[in-house]
Design an enzyme around this catalytic site. Structure first.
Site, short mmCIF file in Angstrom:
data_model
loop_
_atom_site.label_atom_id
_atom_site.label_comp_id
_atom_site.label_asym_id
_atom_site.label_seq_id
_atom_site.Cartn_x
_atom_site.Cartn_y
_atom_site.Cartn_z
N ILE A 104 0.84 -1.22 0.00
CA ILE A 104 0.00 0.00 0.00
C ILE A 104 0.87 1.25 0.00
CG2 ILE A 104 -2.07 -1.03 1.01
CD1 ILE A 104 -1.11 -0.01 3.76
N PRO B 74 1.23 3.82 -2.11
CA PRO B 74 0.59 5.13 -2.34
C PRO B 74 -0.15 5.65 -1.11
CG PRO B 74 0.25 3.71 -4.23
CD PRO B 74 0.87 2.85 -3.17
N TYR B 75 -0.78 4.74 -0.36
CA TYR B 75 -1.47 5.14 0.88
C TYR B 75 -0.46 5.65 1.89
CZ TYR B 75 -3.78 4.48 5.41
OH TYR B 75 -4.26 4.66 6.68
N MET B 76 0.64 4.93 2.07
CA MET B 76 1.66 5.34 3.04
C MET B 76 2.29 6.67 2.65
SD MET B 76 1.55 2.91 5.31
CE MET B 76 3.08 2.95 6.25
N LYS C 283 -0.27 9.40 3.45
CA LYS C 283 -0.33 9.65 4.88
C LYS C 283 0.91 10.40 5.36
CE LYS C 283 -3.28 8.51 7.19
NZ LYS C 283 -4.58 9.18 7.45
#
Length: 253
Positions: free
Chosen positions: A149, A151-153, A156
């Site tokens: 993940i 792109p999520y990290m 964030k």
């Protein structure tokens, strides 16, 4: 005494629903406005005792968000929204860009208290130092998260970096709660918080309990800390984080 008024962005999510239950169970219950993207999401939240508001995180300007905060007389903001990481463009639009607009909106509206629900291991893995308490299991967990993940990290990280690094112009009283992998299990009321190993999962209900405890503990202002499943009661775990000033983001963004 007037009840506190809390806006929850990502208000239809599973953590948010636990937040509603916890906030309404306090000795002085909060008035809660979950912010949701669709009118179809409002009946279930109203049934919990909340007062949902339909407003898009992706398309609303900071000024529009601030108008909602002023209209509701918000005293605290909880950011618990997330696009899930499947679509990198939408993930960036929600988890970074939407979050930053929400921070700016809070500053415009004069809402000081801002609690961000982030994730463990959100850090600059290229230029920042690896947490000194990590062991081989933590390194494997870190590599797995960023591999699956990424792109999520990244989104964030960018959002948390803005919340911390640009607070000179916003003046928010922020806290970042960084949970480990989320589970559907019933909350135990017991966690491990601060500079902890990141492999253990944590029930969403316990994440909500930690966030609510942070709202009631001014000592958490200016701290970012990890939380996973453990053996310490939530109140005690948060108290220890405050006493030790355990910040897991400082120097790593």
């Amino acid at each position: 005494m007037s009840p506190p008024t809390t806006l929850i962005y990502g208000g239809s999510g599973k953590v948010a629903q636990h937040l509603i239950r916890h906030l309404l169970s306090l000795p002085l219950p909060h008035k809660i406005h979950p912010i949701v993207r669709s009118a179809s999401q409002t009946p279930a939240l109203a049934a919990l005792g909340a007062h949902p508001i339909v407003q898009s995180i992706e398309t609303s300007s900071a000024e529009a968000m601030a108008a909602t905060m002023r209209a509701t007389r918000a005293t605290a903001i909880i950011w618990s929204a997330g696009a899930g990481g499947g679509d990198p463009a939408r993930t960036r639009a929600v988890d970074f860009e939407g979050a930053v607009r929400c921070m700016d909106a809070a500053a415009l509206a004069g809402v000081k208290r801002f609690v961000m629900v982030s994730a463990v291991d959100v850090r600059d893995r290229e230029g920042g130092a690896e947490p000194e308490w990590y062991d081989e299991g933590d390194r494997e967990r870190s590599a797995g998260m960023w591999g699956k993940i990424g792109p999520y990290m990244e989104a964030k990280l960018a959002a948390d970096r803005s919340l911390v690094g640009e607070n000179g112009r916003r003046g928010l009283e922020w806290t970042i709660v960084r949970p480990g992998g989320l589970s559907e299990e019933k909350g135990t009321g017991r966690v491990s918080a601060g500079k902890v190993h990141i492999q253990a999962r944590i029930p969403r209900e316990d994440v909500a309990a930690v966030v609510v405890e942070c709202l009631g503990n001014e000592g958490t202002v200016g701290l970012a800390f990890d939380v996973v499943g453990g053996e310490t009661g939530v109140k005690e775990a948060v108290r220890k984080v405050v006493e030790g000033r355990e910040d897991t983001f400082e120097g790593r963004y």
